[in-house]
Design a protein around this motif. Structure first.
Motif, short mmCIF file in Angstrom:
data_model
loop_
_atom_site.label_atom_id
_atom_site.label_comp_id
_atom_site.label_asym_id
_atom_site.label_seq_id
_atom_site.Cartn_x
_atom_site.Cartn_y
_atom_site.Cartn_z
N ILE A 14 26.07 41.53 16.50
CA ILE A 14 26.51 41.70 15.12
C ILE A 14 26.57 43.21 14.87
O ILE A 14 25.53 43.87 14.86
N TYR A 15 27.77 43.73 14.73
CA TYR A 15 27.96 45.18 14.63
C TYR A 15 28.18 45.61 13.18
O TYR A 15 28.92 44.98 12.44
N PHE A 16 27.51 46.70 12.80
CA PHE A 16 27.63 47.29 11.47
C PHE A 16 28.24 48.68 11.63
O PHE A 16 27.54 49.64 11.95
N PRO A 17 29.58 48.79 11.45
CA PRO A 17 30.26 50.06 11.73
C PRO A 17 29.81 51.24 10.89
O PRO A 17 29.78 52.37 11.39
N GLU A 18 29.44 51.02 9.64
CA GLU A 18 29.03 52.14 8.79
C GLU A 18 27.79 52.83 9.33
O GLU A 18 27.66 54.04 9.22
N LYS A 19 26.89 52.08 9.89
CA LYS A 19 25.65 52.64 10.45
C LYS A 19 25.74 52.84 11.96
O LYS A 19 24.81 53.37 12.57
N ARG A 20 26.82 52.36 12.55
CA ARG A 20 26.99 52.42 14.01
C ARG A 20 25.77 51.80 14.71
O ARG A 20 25.19 52.37 15.63
N GLU A 21 25.43 50.63 14.22
CA GLU A 21 24.24 49.95 14.71
C GLU A 21 24.57 48.47 14.95
O GLU A 21 25.39 47.89 14.25
N SER A 22 23.91 47.90 15.93
CA SER A 22 24.09 46.48 16.24
C SER A 22 22.77 45.75 16.16
O SER A 22 21.72 46.31 16.47
N LEU A 23 22.84 44.50 15.74
CA LEU A 23 21.73 43.57 15.85
C LEU A 23 22.20 42.46 16.77
O LEU A 23 23.40 42.24 16.94
#
Length: 97
Positions: A14-23
């Motif tokens: 699950i990618y969060f582009p604004e934070k450039r972070e994945s869970l």
């Protein structure tokens, strides 16, 4: 050992582009009828399926977890509410509903 009785593993990023972070949502299903399931929400991509309740959200019931990624938040819809891990180090907010 018969392949029929081996656990089934799945992982979903699950990618969060604004934070450039994945869970990562990791799921292990086992049992003769596939009725034992553990689902983990983790920061770790590595798929060693260990349930670390200190750093991961662990769902130990056979039920579907529905989720929605919204901005910098992961909204989880589940009847079962896991304990909030004390060392879940992420900029992504987890909301349990």
């Amino acid at each position: 050992m018969d392949e029929t009785f081996k656990p089934e593993y799945k992982i979903e990023r699950i990618y969060f582009p604004e934070k450039r972070e994945s869970l990562y949502l990791k799921r292990k299903t086992c049992g003769i009828t596939g009725n034992h399931q553990t689902t983990v929400i983790s920061k770790k991509k590595k798929f060693q399926f260990e349930t670390e309740t200190i750093s991961d959200y662990v769902f130990k019931e056979f039920l579907e977890i529905i989720f929605k990624a919204e901005n910098n938040k992961l909204i989880i819809y589940s009847y079962y509410k896991p304990e909030i891990p004390i060392k879940f180090e992420s900029e992504i907010e987890i909301e349990l509903r």
